[in-house]
Structure formats: structure tokens, C-alpha cells
Motif scaffolding. Structure first.
Motif, mmCIF file in Angstrom:
data_model
loop_
_atom_site.group_PDB
_atom_site.id
_atom_site.type_symbol
_atom_site.label_atom_id
_atom_site.label_comp_id
_atom_site.label_asym_id
_atom_site.label_seq_id
_atom_site.Cartn_x
_atom_site.Cartn_y
_atom_site.Cartn_z
ATOM 1 N N SER A 23 0.916 -1.195 -0.005
ATOM 2 C CA SER A 23 0.097 0.005 0.004
ATOM 3 C C SER A 23 0.837 1.326 -0.086
ATOM 4 O O SER A 23 2.112 1.289 -0.024
ATOM 5 C CB SER A 23 -0.902 0.158 1.254
ATOM 6 N N ALA A 24 0.263 2.559 -0.093
ATOM 7 C CA ALA A 24 0.875 3.739 0.036
ATOM 8 C C ALA A 24 1.889 3.609 1.438
ATOM 9 O O ALA A 24 3.201 4.047 1.210
ATOM 10 C CB ALA A 24 0.025 4.726 0.003
ATOM 11 N N ALA A 25 1.154 3.282 2.451
ATOM 12 C CA ALA A 25 2.050 3.069 3.679
ATOM 13 C C ALA A 25 3.327 2.341 3.757
ATOM 14 O O ALA A 25 4.542 2.770 3.946
ATOM 15 C CB ALA A 25 1.079 2.983 4.786
ATOM 16 N N ASP A 26 2.956 1.343 2.966
ATOM 17 C CA ASP A 26 4.159 0.044 2.830
ATOM 18 C C ASP A 26 5.403 0.795 2.197
ATOM 19 O O ASP A 26 6.582 0.417 2.399
ATOM 20 C CB ASP A 26 3.454 -1.122 2.180
ATOM 21 N N ILE A 27 5.110 1.626 1.011
ATOM 22 C CA ILE A 27 6.233 2.186 0.501
ATOM 23 C C ILE A 27 6.572 3.482 0.713
ATOM 24 O O ILE A 27 7.482 4.145 -0.138
ATOM 25 C CB ILE A 27 6.076 2.030 -1.325
ATOM 26 N N GLY A 28 5.875 4.116 1.675
ATOM 27 C CA GLY A 28 6.265 5.469 1.995
ATOM 28 C C GLY A 28 5.963 6.617 0.965
ATOM 29 O O GLY A 28 6.706 7.546 0.760
ATOM 30 N N ALA A 29 4.807 6.303 0.214
ATOM 31 C CA ALA A 29 4.489 7.247 -1.012
ATOM 32 C C ALA A 29 4.082 8.612 -0.292
ATOM 33 O O ALA A 29 3.173 8.755 0.794
ATOM 34 C CB ALA A 29 3.260 6.417 -1.962
ATOM 35 N N ASP A 30 4.371 9.516 -0.982
ATOM 36 C CA ASP A 30 4.017 10.881 -0.668
ATOM 37 C C ASP A 30 2.860 11.320 -1.122
ATOM 38 O O ASP A 30 2.337 11.347 -2.346
ATOM 39 C CB ASP A 30 5.064 12.041 -1.177
ATOM 40 N N ALA A 31 1.553 11.521 -0.217
ATOM 41 C CA ALA A 31 0.111 11.480 -0.550
ATOM 42 C C ALA A 31 -0.151 12.869 -1.381
ATOM 43 O O ALA A 31 -0.899 12.938 -2.569
ATOM 44 C CB ALA A 31 -0.674 11.625 0.514
ATOM 45 N N GLY A 32 0.844 13.929 -1.470
ATOM 46 C CA GLY A 32 0.877 14.906 -2.415
ATOM 47 C C GLY A 32 1.376 14.729 -3.488
ATOM 48 O O GLY A 32 1.162 15.616 -4.753
ATOM 49 N N GLN A 33 1.949 13.596 -4.074
ATOM 50 C CA GLN A 33 2.453 13.365 -5.225
ATOM 51 C C GLN A 33 1.674 12.305 -6.093
ATOM 52 O O GLN A 33 1.898 11.858 -7.239
ATOM 53 C CB GLN A 33 3.967 12.794 -5.090
ATOM 54 N N VAL A 34 0.631 11.812 -5.621
ATOM 55 C CA VAL A 34 -0.230 10.815 -6.149
ATOM 56 C C VAL A 34 -1.549 11.229 -6.143
ATOM 57 O O VAL A 34 -2.056 12.030 -5.795
ATOM 58 C CB VAL A 34 -0.213 9.347 -5.389
ATOM 59 N N GLY A 35 -2.286 10.356 -7.116
ATOM 60 C CA GLY A 35 -3.692 10.628 -7.436
ATOM 61 C C GLY A 35 -4.082 11.833 -8.050
ATOM 62 O O GLY A 35 -3.153 12.382 -8.983
ATOM 63 N N LYS A 36 -5.289 11.993 -8.210
ATOM 64 C CA LYS A 36 -5.873 12.936 -9.137
ATOM 65 C C LYS A 36 -5.577 14.310 -8.854
ATOM 66 O O LYS A 36 -5.123 15.084 -9.682
ATOM 67 C CB LYS A 36 -7.344 12.916 -9.199
ATOM 68 N N GLY A 37 -5.211 14.529 -7.646
ATOM 69 C CA GLY A 37 -5.182 16.024 -7.144
ATOM 70 C C GLY A 37 -3.565 16.422 -7.504
ATOM 71 O O GLY A 37 -3.213 17.555 -7.656
ATOM 72 N N ALA A 38 -2.738 15.393 -7.621
ATOM 73 C CA ALA A 38 -1.344 15.751 -8.075
ATOM 74 C C ALA A 38 -1.032 15.622 -9.602
ATOM 75 O O ALA A 38 0.124 16.340 -10.140
ATOM 76 C CB ALA A 38 -0.346 14.571 -7.564
ATOM 77 N N ALA A 39 -2.156 15.173 -10.571
ATOM 78 C CA ALA A 39 -1.980 14.984 -11.710
ATOM 79 C C ALA A 39 -1.497 16.465 -12.480
ATOM 80 O O ALA A 39 -2.163 17.300 -12.026
ATOM 81 C CB ALA A 39 -3.303 14.341 -12.485
ATOM 82 N N ARG A 40 -0.671 16.554 -13.374
ATOM 83 C CA ARG A 40 -0.252 17.548 -13.885
ATOM 84 C C ARG A 40 -1.142 18.023 -15.150
ATOM 85 O O ARG A 40 -1.289 19.092 -15.471
ATOM 86 C CB ARG A 40 1.154 17.610 -14.258
ATOM 87 N N LYS A 41 -1.873 17.128 -15.955
ATOM 88 C CA LYS A 41 -2.647 17.189 -16.933
ATOM 89 C C LYS A 41 -3.671 16.355 -16.908
ATOM 90 O O LYS A 41 -3.879 15.404 -15.991
ATOM 91 C CB LYS A 41 -1.788 16.931 -18.057
ATOM 92 N N GLU A 42 -4.839 16.553 -17.544
ATOM 93 C CA GLU A 42 -6.012 15.847 -17.704
ATOM 94 C C GLU A 42 -6.575 15.932 -19.092
ATOM 95 O O GLU A 42 -6.373 16.413 -19.913
ATOM 96 C CB GLU A 42 -7.289 16.216 -16.620
ATOM 97 N N ALA A 43 -7.367 14.834 -19.315
ATOM 98 C CA ALA A 43 -8.094 14.630 -20.564
ATOM 99 C C ALA A 43 -8.938 15.470 -20.862
ATOM 100 O O ALA A 43 -10.089 15.637 -20.054
ATOM 101 C CB ALA A 43 -8.470 13.052 -20.704
ATOM 102 N N ALA A 44 -8.951 16.387 -21.975
ATOM 103 C CA ALA A 44 -9.903 17.207 -22.469
ATOM 104 C C ALA A 44 -11.165 16.436 -23.555
ATOM 105 O O ALA A 44 -11.784 16.846 -23.694
ATOM 106 C CB ALA A 44 -9.210 18.244 -22.911
ATOM 107 N N GLY A 45 -10.366 15.271 -24.064
ATOM 108 C CA GLY A 45 -11.203 14.543 -24.967
ATOM 109 C C GLY A 45 -10.618 13.309 -25.464
ATOM 110 O O GLY A 45 -9.449 13.085 -25.151
#
Lengths: 330, 266, 385
Positions: free
Chosen positions: B209-231
Motif C-alpha cells: 500500500s501507500a504506507a508500505d512504500i512511504g508514498a507521498d500523498a501529495g504526489q499521487v492521485g488525481k490531485g497531483a496530476a499535472r494534466k487531464e484529458a480534455a477529450g
């Protein structure tokens, strides 16, 4: 200075490359739409001539950074130079060509600059309302096109697929600035070295330059089957290409591959022989002017992609095609 | 040579175009019914290269995949082909991560595994066709990278990598630990072996899980995504095909020649 | 009753199917035309562990269950029955004999190299005057000190011409009839043992079929496999598993033919419509599909009974009987539905049709199975010995 649009241009033998001219067209149009100046970054030695050409082709500010020619350069070195240049120039949009170097630099630069990155784009446009940059690119092996947009304030990096735009024409009357850029990169920026660079000689016309392409796919059945395709190509003044299947089977070298992981071509006449028409291949030839398909299978996807089609065994169709073409040429 | 191979589970790219469906509203591809997802064919070739290196130099191959519990099948596939171990990285917070989020997650897992000489992944994934996760991981871990590797040799703590270029090839020397993305042209991946299948079926694949690998919540998931699909749209078939009618293939060939002459193509 | 395939079986099925696509299909045409034994496929099979995977791990196999083997067999024979036979069918009979009837030394001697594809084993029972009537064996083995002297002929032995070791059923006591038979392992190179490949075969052309001749051929007693007089029973160990091969192989071949027929009839247009749109054609396809489904289930059930050491004589005959009917029906109809194209070897149905001719005779003819079933159910022996 905040330069909005920056193009990474490639120079070969002192000249701006064709694909660079293509992205100059795109960059210029984008600059016109946004009202921002178009900047170009070139790396090399003694490339003032190329820089002036870049101005004539649409660059407002052309920057030259000192470095080895692209053919000899380690990507790490170019990456370091480009990253340094971006620190100085602060572009918000950076365009590369989807070349060997461009593919390497774009994602790594994006990681360093905390930018977004979109690869192999075929179209750039601006959203009507928000004026945000929209990047269109083929996905799912060419089955679909995705349009990507970045969160406001994000620096955006994109690579552009070759043949997505016409090469920019030179207008010597254009005004622009050529500025040397002082970029210092330490030796630690390169991890490893290039031991060898081998360029394989091309027999006949280069696929990208050919006006006529005869493409062979899995339906050819073996390396011997290509003899008749070569005959047809020779007669029509064209060159032979292949889909991925003949490469996978070892019949033909991968330098002849047309498609998503091969070359992009746009000849006047494209004759696909024994080609099923998988999207990964079609994406490499879909801008051909006239597309002809010869295939035994009437359900093959190629018949949805072509202008003209013959359902039949190429071994029987091509000989009479060649004979008639010959007699018509007289 | 200890290796880590990053693999992705994707919809089967061999599905005929006629069966390809898009949900334009969610901007997602609808997985074809009844056809299970597969290992990204580009990653499978990366695994093939890793297996060749294992044959030549020994060592261990660990496979990583980011996805859901169902992604286990690609790890098992890799083990049946000869990989030693594998892990699935799965967490609700990972959902909708972009390439940077994915690279962050994989990099965290790689750091947790620790001991490696080489990381391999395919040159791109057959779904979104970006080809950026590998290079971003290399940047995250500050390790050297060579893309489109065709063949690798090991010699004194360094690797010699043959890289495919548009007009030929290059040979790079790079220090380890390092990363490569692998060219399609390494050749057809080997079949799973019978003993590999048995071992893979028996193995229990851990999920981190995220905790198992020490992932930074601020760098994963939709919130951190730099781009999104417009179509997302299907490729248009702009051409309408005229099938040349003829009694025999010979006649068809002749008629085709005449047609080409008529439209000025020859 | 759980009819679902396990994860392991699903992975084996996919792997066997890929193997058939990559390593069997491309070679069928050439090996049919040249009537050559496809040796390279044995090496490829060995590389992925498909040579005799049913042999226990301790003797070099994978020790897979019969149900898993059933899944694999269907996929491999979907490619080609005769070619799959080269590496999997061939070992089935003699391998099982050595495993079940041989002693430990014999198992260790022959099974590991067989699983490594280094040596071929053959099971030799059939003779000019003993086919269905196995007890009419005329090959004799006469004790001479510590050796046995064999004299006789064996016919139509699969892999006989390439076998390094042949498991030969010989008569050791004529007065005891069927209980006077014993099996001897005769190694290639033993003086007096010769083989002659059968050529000009109508089917099984990519596989090897041979005559074996024994002329005062001396074998040591260590090469006797199993007890004296138990030869017929021991031979049956092999035949048992060979029948499973036959059943699942028939399913695979038939499925391949049906798939080809469906693809072809959809493509072929007559009277302005695809042939697949004609009701009579759809009827035939439906018959094929339903029959294939049925025999597959019979095969799975037979494998399950074998795995659970349950008696399965009747079920074996049921499945075999239906399988032979299936494969004859499907291959014949497939050629028919392909029209003239059916007889051209560019299309796979021809190959399956040829193989079907022998498949419906191996491991007991349909008539024999009918009589065995009849005898079980009516308790009247119509086999008229």
C-alpha cells in the motif's frame, strides 16, 4: 525575461532539420494565436547560419548554446544544457520533435522542471474559451485520439510527431534576434558515455522522402514474396516499406518499418499489400494522399482505411498490375 | 545482476479495431467484453531482455506493477516466464495518478526493494502510448538511463547498452545502478515454461500500500496530476474504399492499374 | 461440482495454445508434404516442459494432474495431433508403462532422459495378426540363462523408427494365452533389433510410424519391465492415458476445424450472401459445436476419475467412442464445407482430416469400445474369443 513558447530545434550538418522546420510552423502559429514571441533553442558549434535560418522560418528569439552536434551528443549533456537554458528563459511551453533526442529529453526535462509532458502530438490548438493549450495525440495504438490539457500555471512540454505540419518556409525578410546563451554544465551531468554511433546506409529512396510507397505486411508470407513488391516499387519510382509483422518474423529489417514504433510517411501513393490495417501501422501512413489496399481477406481492417481496394491474392494481382502499369507507361 | 522490471496491465491491444469502444463522457476506453487484460507487450519484451540477462549473468528478477488486485495476473505471467518474485502496488490514493504519480509510486517501491543493478521497462504502454514513466523514474532515483535498449552486456560494474536509433544504433556505456527502456525489437518474448506456470500459480503475490512504500500523498492521485484529458475520440475513417470489381485476381490487377492511371497516380 | 479451470490450468492452457500457434502451426504444411518427423518441435517442447509433463517431478516431469494434462492436450492438438504426438503422445504409453510397471532402477534410467527429450520411447504391441486382438501376440521371448531371446514383428508403432527404447509385448508362455505375455525393453543398437519407417502414409505424416523386427534379439532380464505374465495388464497402463490423449486431442482437432469453417464460411460469398448465412451450414456448425462441448466434458470427467484413482473403464470407452465419432464427423464435414479449398493444404482442415483417419483407430477402435461397453452393460461377452 519570461519567454512563453520555446522550441528545441535540431541542427544537422549546419542546417536546421526538416522536422524542426515542421515544429517551427506549429510554434509560429501558436505564437501568432497567443500573441507571444516564439523562441528557439539550438545547440551546436558554428551554427549561426542555422540560427539565422530559424529566424527566417519564424523564430523571434533564437538562442544558441554551445555543445557537440546532436549526432555525437550524449542525451544527458543535451538535457543538462536544455534544463539550464530553461532556467534562464523560463518558457511555459516547450516543444520538441518526436525524434530519438526529443523522446529522450522531453520526459526527463519535465521531471526536472515539474512540468507536464505529452508525447507524439499530432495537433496543438487553443481552447476557445480558456485559451488553454490543447495537445492531441494518438493513443491505444492509433485506435483513438486523446486531447490533453494541463492545470493552469503548469509548464507544458510536448513532442511533435514528424509530418504533423508542413515545414516552415524561409522568409529572409523576417526580423529576429540571434543570441548566444551562456550555459555551463558540469561533467557530472553526464553519466556514462557514447561508445559508438552507427548510421546504416539507406538503399534507394528514404521512406520519409518517397512519393510512392509499396508496403508489405504479414500477408506476404516470407522474404521471397517481397521480390514482386520491389519490382512494382522500382517501376513506379518508389520504395518498399513494411509493417511490424515482417520485422518480427525476421523477413525485413526494422529500418523499413512504417508505423507507430517505426517511420511516419506521407507519400502521394501508398499501396498496402497483404497488410491487415492495424491502427499501429495505419497511424504511420494515414496521411498518404491515395491509399490502395490489396488483401485476400475481405474483412481486413485495411479496407476501411483505403481509397481503393482489391480483394485477392497479391501473388495473382501484382503481376497483372505491373504488366498493365508497364504498358500504360509507354 | 539483480533486476527490477516494471510492468503494466493493459487492455488487450490485439482486439480488432471493430471491437474498440470509447466512453466519450468519462474519456475512458471501454474494456472489450470477455477479453481479459494482458501484460503490456512492450513490458513483456523488457522482461524478455531481463530474462536473457539473468540467463547470462545470474541474479534475481523482481517484477513490479501498479494497479488493483487484478493486476496480479501480469506478475504471475512474469513469474511463469522466469521472473523470481513480484509485488502489486495498490492503494485507493493511487487512483487516477498521472505518469509522474505512477513514477513516484514505482520509485518508492524500488527504494523499498533496495538492492538492484538494473531497472527495465517497456518503451511505452500500449494503452496511452506515452513512454515517459521510465525516464521519470530514472530522474526520481537519480540514476542514468538509456532508452530503446536492444541488447545489454555487463562488464566491471558497468553496462554496455546497444540502443536503437532511427538510422541505425548506438552503443552506450553506463554505470550501475541504472535504468533502461527496452525496444520492441529485442524479439519475441519466450513462452512461459511448465514449471514456471506451476510456480506462479502457487505463489502468493504481496500487495503493497501507500504506507508500505512511504508514498507521498501529495504526489499521487488525481490531485497531483499535472494534466487531464480534455477529450477522447475514435480515429475517424476519413476514406471510403472503392473495391475494384473483377472476375479474377488478374483482371483486378489490370483494372487497378487503369484506375491508378485515371486518378493520375501513375 | 466445480467446472471452472484453476488458475494453473488457465495459465497452462494459454501457454499450450501459444506454443501450438508459434511452434506447431507454421510447420504443418512442410512436414506433411515431406513426411518428415518434426524433431525440432521436441526440443522446443522440452524447453517449456511439455515433453511428458505428466511424469512425476522426481523422474523429470512436472507431475501435473490428468485434468491439467487434458487442458494442455486440447490446445496442442488444436495445432496438430500428429505433431503434438511427437513429444507428448509418443511418451504417454511407454512412459506410463515404465512408471507403473517398471522398477525404480528402470524408472530412473529411462524417464529423466525421456522428459529431457534426449531419448524416445515407444510402446510396441500391435502385430500383423494382433491388432484389436491383443492376446494373439506372436512375438516370442524365450528365456536363455539370464537373457531373453525375442523373435517377431511389430507394426504401426508410433515413434518406432526413432525410438531409443521400445517396450515390446511378447509371448512368454503360449499355454497361458493372454496371461502369458510379458513386456521387454529393447534398446536401439541391440543386435537383432531393426526398424523400418513406414512411408507413403495417408495421415500422421509429420509423425513417425514404423515396423520393428526382432530376430534372435537378446535382452538381459534387467530389461524385463514388470512381472512375467503380466504384460497385457502392464501394457494397458499406457493405453489408459493414451486414450485421454485421444479424447482431448479429438476435441482440439475438431475445435480447430470448426473455427476454420466458421471463419471461411463467413468470408466465402455465394449467391450474394456469406455461406455462413445458409441454414444448413449453420446446422452443421451447431452440431459440431455441441458435440465438441460434449466430448470435452467427457474428457475432463475421465481425467478427473484418473486423478482420483477411481475406476473408469466404462467412462473411458464412452469418451473414446464419442471422440472418434466426433473427429470423423467434424473433419469430414469441414472438408466438405470448405468446398474444393478443403483439399488444398494451404488450409488446416486437410491436415486434421488426415490425422483423424488414424486417431479413430488408436487405443481401441470404435467397434471394440462398443463391444466393451456392451459387455459391461449386458454382462454378455459379444467379443467372441
Amino acid at each position: 525575461m519570461s519567454e512563453k513558447i520555446l522550441i528545441f530545434g535540431e541542427v544537422a550538418e549546419g542546417k536546421v532539420t526538416t522536422v524542426t522546420k515542421e515544429i517551427l510552423t506549429i510554434g509560429r502559429e501558436l505564437a501568432n494565436q497567443t500573441g507571444e514571441p516564439l523562441s528557439v533553442l539550438l545547440i551546436g558549434e558554428n551554427i549561426e547560419g542555422a540560427a539565422k535560418d530559424a529566424v527566417s522560418m519564424g523564430g523571434d528569439n533564437v538562442y544558441i548554446a554551445n555543445g557537440p552536434s546532436i549526432a555525437k551528443a550524449h542525451p544527458d549533456l543535451y538535457l543538462a544544457i536544455v534544463a539550464e537554458a530553461c532556467k534562464q528563459l523560463s518558457p511555459s511551453i516547450i516543444l520538441f520533435s518526436h525524434t530519438d533526442m526529443g523522446r529522450d529529453l522531453a520526459p526527463r526535462l519535465a521531471a526536472r522542471l515539474k512540468a507536464s509532458v505529452t508525447m507524439d502530438c499530432i495537433k496543438l490548438s487553443l481552447d476557445e474559451n480558456t485559451k488553454a493549450l490543447l495537445l492531441s495525440k494518438p493513443v491505444y495504438g492509433g485506435n483513438a485520439v486523446a486531447v490533453w490539457t494541463s492545470k493552469p500555471g503548469t509548464t507544458q512540454i510536448a513532442t511533435i510527431r514528424p509530418r504533423s505540419a508542413a515545414p516552415a518556409e524561409s522568409d529572409p525578410s523576417r526580423q529576429g534576434k540571434v543570441t548566444p546563451l551562456a550555459v555551463s554544465v558540469g561533467p557530472s551531468s553526464v553519466k556514462g558515455e557514447v561508445l559508438e554511433t552507427v548510421v546504416e546506409e539507406v538503399q534507394g529512396i528514404r521512406l520519409e522522402d518517397a512519393k510512392v510507397v509499396i508496403a508489405g505486411g504479414g500477408g506476404i508470407g516470407g522474404v521471397e514474396g517481397f521480390a514482386i513488391l520491389e519490382e512494382l516499387a522500382s517501376l513506379l519510382g518508389g520504395t518498399v516499406g513494411v509493417t511490424r509483422v515482417p520485422c518480427d518474423e525476421g523477413w525485413k529489417p526494422l529500418s523499413m518499418e512504417i508505423g507507430q514504433t517505426g517511420r511516419i510517411v506521407s507519400p502521394n501513393l501508398y499501396i498496402a499489400v497483404g497488410v491487415s490495417g492495424a491502427p499501429q501501422h495505419m497511424t504511420g501512413c494515414s496521411s498518404s494522399k491515395l491509399l490502395v489496399a490489396i488483401n485476400r481477406d475481405p474483412d481486413a481492417n485495411i479496407f476501411k482505411e483505403a481509397d481503393l481496394g482489391v480483394v485477392g491474392d497479391y501473388k495473382k494481382v501484382l503481376p497483372s498490375l505491373i504488366e498493365r502499369c508497364r504498358s500504360l507507361k509507354m | 545482476m539483480n533486476m527490477i522490471v516494471c510492468v503494466k496491465q493493459v487492455p488487450d491491444p490485439e482486439v480488432p479495431p471493430a471491437k474498440f469502444r470509447i466512453d466519450a463522457k468519462t474519456k475512458q476506453v471501454i474494456p472489450p467484453e470477455g477479453i481479459p487484460p494482458v501484460i503490456n507487450p512492450f513490458d513483456e519484451r523488457a522482461l524478455e531482455l531481463a530474462l536473457r540477462l539473468k540467463n547470462a549473468y545470474g541474479g534475481k528478477i523482481t517484477v513490479l506493477t501498479m494497479g488493483s488486485a487484478k493486476s496480479e495476473s501480469v506478475v504471475k505471467r512474469a513469474i511463469s516466464m522466469g521472473a523470481d518474485d513480484g509485488v502489486v502496488l495498490s492503494d485507493p490514493s493511487f487512483q487516477d495518478s498521472d505518469s509522474f504519480g505512477t513514477a513516484h509510486i514505482l520509485a518508492c517501491a524500488i527504494r523499498k526493494i533496495g538492492d538492484f543493478d538494473l531497472i527495465l521497462c517497456g518503451r511505452q504502454a500500449s494503452d496511452w502510448d506515452e513512454g515517459v514513466v521510465g525516464p521519470i523514474i530514472a530522474e526520481n532515483l537519480s540514476i542514468p538511463i538509456v532508452t530503446l535498449a536492444l541488447a545489454i552486456e555487463s562488464a566491471d560494474k558497468a553496462l554496455k547498452v546497444k540502443r536503437v536509433t532511427t538510422d541505425g544504433y548506438q552503443v552506450f556505456s553506463m554505470p550501475v545502478p541504472a535504468m533502461v527502456t527496452v525496444s520492441w525489437d529485442v524479439g519475441r518474448p519466450r513462452l512461459p515454461s511448465g514449471s514456471g506456470v506451476i510456480m506462479a500459480a502457487r505463489k502468493k503475490i504481496p500487495v503493497w500500500s501507500a504506507a508500505d512504500i512511504g508514498a507521498d500523498a501529495g504526489q499521487v492521485g488525481k490531485g497531483a496530476a499535472r494534466k487531464e484529458a480534455a477529450g477522447l475520440s475514435r480515429r475517424e475513417w476519413a476514406r471510403k474504399c472503392e473495391i475494384i470489381q473483377a472476375e479474377t485476381p488478374d483482371e483486378a490487377g489490370t483494372k487497378l492499374a487503369e484506375k491508378l492511371r485515371d486518378v493520375g497516380a501513375v | 461440482m466445480d467446472f471452472a479451470l484453476t488458475e494453473e490450468q488457465t495459465m497452462f492452457r494459454d501457454m499450450a495454445h501459444k506454443f501450438a500457434e508459434q511452434e506447431i502451426l507454421p510447420y504443418i504444411k512442410d512436414y506433411e508434404r515431406e513426411e518428415k518427423f518434426l524433431r525440432s518441435v521436441v526440443d522446443k517442447a522440452r524447453d517449456v516442459g511439455l515433453v511428458a509433463p505428466f511424469i512425476p517431478e522426481e523422474y523429470g516431469g512436472l507431475g501435473i494432474s490428468k485434468t491439467t494434462l487434458a487442458v494442455i492436450l486440447e490446445e496442442l492438438c488444436w495445432g496438430s495431433y500428429s505433431i503434438a504426438h511427437n513429444f507428448l503422445g509418443g511418451p504417454v504409453q511407454p512412459g506410463s508403462i515404465v512408471l507403473k510397471a517398471g522398477n525404480e532402477e528402470q524408472r530412473k534410467r529411462w524417464l529423466p532422459p525421456m522428459c529431457r527429450g534426449e531419448i524416445f520411447l515407444a510402446g510396441a504391441a500391435v502385430e500383423p495378426r494382433a491388432g484389436s486382438d491383443a492376446s494373439n501376440i506372436e512375438t516370442t521371448a524365450v528365456k536363455n540363462g539370464n537373457k531373453w531371446v525375442l523373435n517377431g514383428t511389430k507394426l504401426f508403432i508410433t515413434c518406432g523408427g526413432i525410438a531409443d527404447v521400445a517396450m515390446v509385448l511378447a509371448q512368454t508362455d503360449k499355454s497361458k494365452g493372454p496371461r502369458g505375455l510379458t513386456i521387454f525393453a529393447v534398446e536401439r543398437g541391440t543386435p537383432g533389433f531393426t526398424s523400418r519407417d513406414l512411408e507413403g502414409k495417408l495421415g500422421f505424416r509429420a509423425s513417425n510410424l514404423a515396423d520393428l523386427r526382432f530376430s534372435d534379439c537378446e535382452v538381459p532380464d534387467e530389461n524385463r519391465v514388470g512381472e512375467i505374465g503380466r504384460g497385457l495388464r502392464n501394457m494397458f497402463y499406457g493405453i489408459d492415458l493414451a486414450r485421454l490423449f485421444c479424447v482431448m486431442g479429438s476435441v482440439g482437432m475438431s475445435r480447430s476445424c470448426m473455427e476454420s469453417v466458421i471463419a471461411y464460411t463467413k468470408e466465402r460469398v455465394q449467391f450474394g450472401k456469406p455461406v455462413a448465412s445458409f441454414q444448413l451450414v449453420q446446422g452443421t456448425i451447431a452440431e459440431m459445436a455441441a458435440a465438441i462441448d460434449g466430448v470435452r466434458m467427457q474428457g475432463y470427467r475421465l481425467a478427473w476419475l484418473m486423478d482420483n484413482d477411481a475406476p473408469h473403464t466404462l467412462e473411458s470407452s464412452y469418451a473414446k467412442y464419442q471422440a472418434m465419432k466426433l473427429v470423423n464427423f467434424v473433419t469430414q464435414q469441414s472438408i466438405h464445407l470448405f468446398g474444393a479449398y478443403g483439399i488444398i493444404d494451404e488450409y488446416p482442415v486437410q491436415h486434421h482430416y488426415r490425422d483423424a483417419l488414424l486417431v479413430s483407430l488408436m487405443g481401441g477402435t470404435p467397434e471394440m469400445h462398443a463391444l466393451m461397453i456392451g459387455r459391461q452393460l449386458t454382462e454378455i461377452d459379444a467379443l467372441s474369443r
